[in-house]
Design a protein around this motif. Structure first.
Motif, PDB file in Angstrom:
ATOM      1  N   LEU A 127      46.218   1.539  12.258  1.00 20.25           N
ATOM      2  CA  LEU A 127      45.057   1.461  11.373  1.00 20.25           C
ATOM      3  C   LEU A 127      43.979   2.461  11.792  1.00 20.25           C
ATOM      4  N   ASN A 128      43.751   2.596  13.086  1.00 19.38           N
ATOM      5  CA  ASN A 128      42.780   3.589  13.559  1.00 19.38           C
ATOM      6  C   ASN A 128      43.215   4.998  13.191  1.00 19.38           C
ATOM      7  N   TYR A 129      44.514   5.244  13.297  1.00 25.14           N
ATOM      8  CA  TYR A 129      45.047   6.547  12.887  1.00 25.14           C
ATOM      9  C   TYR A 129      44.792   6.787  11.400  1.00 25.14           C
ATOM     10  N   LEU A 130      45.115   5.797  10.574  1.00 26.36           N
ATOM     11  CA  LEU A 130      44.906   5.920   9.133  1.00 26.36           C
ATOM     12  C   LEU A 130      43.454   6.237   8.801  1.00 26.36           C
ATOM     13  N   MET A 131      42.530   5.669   9.576  1.00 24.23           N
ATOM     14  CA  MET A 131      41.106   5.845   9.302  1.00 24.23           C
ATOM     15  C   MET A 131      40.504   7.045  10.026  1.00 24.23           C
ATOM     16  N   GLY A 132      41.343   7.824  10.697  1.00 21.35           N
ATOM     17  CA  GLY A 132      40.879   9.076  11.284  1.00 21.35           C
ATOM     18  C   GLY A 132      40.187   8.963  12.621  1.00 21.35           C
ATOM     19  N   HIS A 133      40.406   7.876  13.329  1.00 16.54           N
ATOM     20  CA  HIS A 133      39.739   7.686  14.617  1.00 16.54           C
ATOM     21  C   HIS A 133      40.576   8.285  15.752  1.00 16.54           C
ATOM     22  N   PHE A 134      40.648   9.599  15.769  1.00 18.17           N
ATOM     23  CA  PHE A 134      41.361  10.327  16.817  1.00 18.17           C
ATOM     24  C   PHE A 134      40.899  11.778  16.771  1.00 18.17           C
ATOM     25  N   ILE A 135      41.308  12.559  17.781  1.00 16.28           N
ATOM     26  CA  ILE A 135      40.928  13.971  17.854  1.00 16.28           C
ATOM     27  C   ILE A 135      42.194  14.812  17.735  1.00 16.28           C
ATOM     28  N   PRO A 136      42.378  15.530  16.637  1.00 18.84           N
ATOM     29  CA  PRO A 136      43.637  16.259  16.410  1.00 18.84           C
ATOM     30  C   PRO A 136      43.987  17.261  17.503  1.00 18.84           C
ATOM     31  N   ASP A 137      42.984  17.985  18.021  1.00 17.33           N
ATOM     32  CA  ASP A 137      43.309  19.062  18.961  1.00 17.33           C
ATOM     33  C   ASP A 137      43.724  18.559  20.340  1.00 17.33           C
ATOM     34  N   SER A 138      43.616  17.256  20.577  1.00 21.75           N
ATOM     35  CA  SER A 138      44.082  16.707  21.848  1.00 21.75           C
ATOM     36  C   SER A 138      45.260  15.761  21.636  1.00 21.75           C
ATOM     37  N   ASN A 139      45.890  15.880  20.483  1.00 21.39           N
ATOM     38  CA  ASN A 139      46.996  14.995  20.123  1.00 21.39           C
ATOM     39  C   ASN A 139      48.285  15.797  20.021  1.00 21.39           C
ATOM     40  N   GLU A 140      49.304  15.375  20.747  1.00 21.99           N
ATOM     41  CA  GLU A 140      50.547  16.139  20.819  1.00 21.99           C
ATOM     42  C   GLU A 140      51.327  16.159  19.510  1.00 21.99           C
ATOM     43  N   ASN A 141      50.989  15.293  18.576  1.00 18.91           N
ATOM     44  CA  ASN A 141      51.681  15.263  17.295  1.00 18.91           C
ATOM     45  C   ASN A 141      51.115  16.262  16.288  1.00 18.91           C
ATOM     46  N   PHE A 142      50.042  16.939  16.682  1.00 22.34           N
ATOM     47  CA  PHE A 142      49.396  17.915  15.810  1.00 22.34           C
ATOM     48  C   PHE A 142      49.560  19.320  16.374  1.00 22.34           C
ATOM     49  N   VAL A 143      49.545  20.296  15.469  1.00 22.16           N
ATOM     50  CA  VAL A 143      49.711  21.685  15.873  1.00 22.16           C
ATOM     51  C   VAL A 143      48.627  22.535  15.215  1.00 22.16           C
ATOM     52  N   LEU A 144      48.186  23.553  15.931  1.00 23.66           N
ATOM     53  CA  LEU A 144      47.167  24.462  15.423  1.00 23.66           C
ATOM     54  C   LEU A 144      47.768  25.369  14.355  1.00 23.66           C
ATOM     55  N   ILE A 145      47.087  25.493  13.237  1.00 21.72           N
ATOM     56  CA  ILE A 145      47.549  26.354  12.149  1.00 21.72           C
ATOM     57  C   ILE A 145      47.318  27.814  12.518  1.00 21.72           C
ATOM     58  N   GLN A 146      48.333  28.638  12.326  1.00 27.99           N
ATOM     59  CA  GLN A 146      48.251  30.052  12.676  1.00 27.99           C
ATOM     60  C   GLN A 146      47.288  30.791  11.745  1.00 27.99           C
ATOM     61  N   PRO A 147      46.624  31.832  12.262  1.00 24.20           N
ATOM     62  CA  PRO A 147      45.649  32.585  11.457  1.00 24.20           C
ATOM     63  C   PRO A 147      46.207  33.122  10.141  1.00 24.20           C
ATOM     64  N   LYS A 148      47.474  33.525  10.121  1.00 24.54           N
ATOM     65  CA  LYS A 148      48.030  34.107   8.896  1.00 24.54           C
ATOM     66  C   LYS A 148      48.153  33.084   7.767  1.00 24.54           C
ATOM     67  N   HIS A 149      48.085  31.801   8.108  1.00 24.70           N
ATOM     68  CA  HIS A 149      48.243  30.745   7.110  1.00 24.70           C
ATOM     69  C   HIS A 149      46.919  30.154   6.646  1.00 24.70           C
ATOM     70  N   ALA A 150      45.809  30.595   7.230  1.00 27.21           N
ATOM     71  CA  ALA A 150      44.533  29.915   6.985  1.00 27.21           C
ATOM     72  C   ALA A 150      43.393  30.901   6.780  1.00 27.21           C
ATOM     73  N   ASN A 151      42.315  30.399   6.199  1.00 31.41           N
ATOM     74  CA  ASN A 151      41.141  31.246   5.979  1.00 31.41           C
ATOM     75  C   ASN A 151      40.136  31.151   7.123  1.00 31.41           C
ATOM     76  N   ARG A 152      40.429  30.281   8.104  1.00 26.46           N
ATOM     77  CA  ARG A 152      39.565  30.155   9.275  1.00 26.46           C
ATOM     78  C   ARG A 152      40.365  29.542  10.418  1.00 26.46           C
ATOM     79  N   SER A 153      39.841  29.635  11.599  1.00 23.59           N
ATOM     80  CA  SER A 153      40.544  29.132  12.776  1.00 23.59           C
ATOM     81  C   SER A 153      40.186  27.670  13.040  1.00 23.59           C
ATOM     82  N   GLY A 154      40.970  27.041  13.905  1.00 22.39           N
ATOM     83  CA  GLY A 154      40.635  25.707  14.381  1.00 22.39           C
ATOM     84  C   GLY A 154      41.119  24.557  13.534  1.00 22.39           C
ATOM     85  N   MET A 155      42.030  24.791  12.591  1.00 19.74           N
ATOM     86  CA  MET A 155      42.541  23.705  11.754  1.00 19.74           C
ATOM     87  C   MET A 155      43.905  23.239  12.259  1.00 19.74           C
TER      88      MET A 155
END
Length: 262
Positions: A43-71
């Motif tokens: 439920l906490n995950y569903l409601m966004g109570h976590f930090i993506p950049d410190s979570n191993e299930n998330f990956v940083l989007i490469q610059p060629k795929h995005a209009n800005r960094s850090g997503m």
């Protein structure tokens, strides 16, 4: 019919101290999750109570795929996007992610700036000055922005592409891109949750031609939300008292196109 909730089992690893191979099949474990009492971690995950950049299930989007960094996106969703991106590029279509995972705090900033009038709505209205009824004020913001705790962007499965104006997708380059996505996105596991409102989708956000969702993950998350997430849980921000009046879980989280709710 109950889904297998294959990926809900994987989501439990987000908050686990360590990963252990289950003795039962993943499907059985996933089924146990949906049949059991609501899990606070999910439920906490569903409601966004976590930090993506410190979570191993998330990956940083490469610059060629995005209009800005850090997503960030969930790894599975991003791998599927990579395949779709390459296929589109071969057809002369350049897909660009302009918004991806947004956790609770990020969404809270968006919402409260609109609630307080710091950000003017796309309609040109000031939500703080032009609406003296809190429920109407919230509904107006909800035309295009989610309450914190209810956004599909919390899940890491959803992203916005190229432009945040429906009109851009109705002519020229935008129309070509949109037609390609409508024809091909489902081949890579993506659907468009916010289609034109009407008899088939009477509630929820206005149409968003830019918003796409990775269904192999988001299907199960949507189902879990429908079973266990309640309006009372949506709190901790300005205007949250309207969540029950509006029935935000049913009308907005679940107010999606049938193609995103298998």
């Amino acid at each position: 019919m109950l889904k297998t909730f294959l990926y809900l089992f994987a989501i439990l690893n987000i908050v686990a101290c360590k990963n252990e191979r289950p003795s039962k099949s993943v499907t059985e474990h996933a089924q146990n999750i949906i049949d059991a009492a609501p899990d606070t971690a999910i439920l906490n995950y569903l409601m966004g109570h976590f930090i993506p950049d410190s979570n191993e299930n998330f990956v940083l989007i490469q610059p060629k795929h995005a209009n800005r960094s850090g997503m960030y996106l969930r790894t599975e969703a991003y791998e599927a996007f990579n395949k779709m991106y390459d296929a589109a590029l071969k057809d002369g279509i350049k897909l660009e992610i302009i918004s991806a995972t947004r956790n609770f705090d990020y969404q809270k900033g968006i919402w409260e700036r609109k609630w307080s009038g710091q950000t003017i709505l796309s309609s040109g209205e000031n939500a703080s000055l032009d609406f003296n009824n809190d429920s109407l004020r919230a509904r107006k913001i909800l035309e295009y922005s989610s309450m914190p705790g209810t956004s599909r962007h919390h899940w890491g499965t959803d992203f916005d592409l190229n432009n945040l104006e429906n009109a851009w997708f109705e002519k020229g380059e935008g129309l070509k891109l949109f037609n390609w996505l409508e024809k091909n996105a489902s081949l890579y596991g993506f659907c468009r949750p916010y289609t034109r409102k009407g008899d088939a989708r009477p509630e929820g956000y206005n149409e968003e031609k830019w918003h796409w969702s990775y269904t192999p993950l988001s299907d199960s998350l949507t189902e879990y939300a429908s079973r266990y997430l309640t309006n009372e849980m949506i709190s901790g921000f300005l205007g949250s008292q309207t969540s029950e009046q509006i029935n935000v879980v049913h009308n907005y989280i679940l107010g999606i196109d049938h193609s995103c709710n298998h």
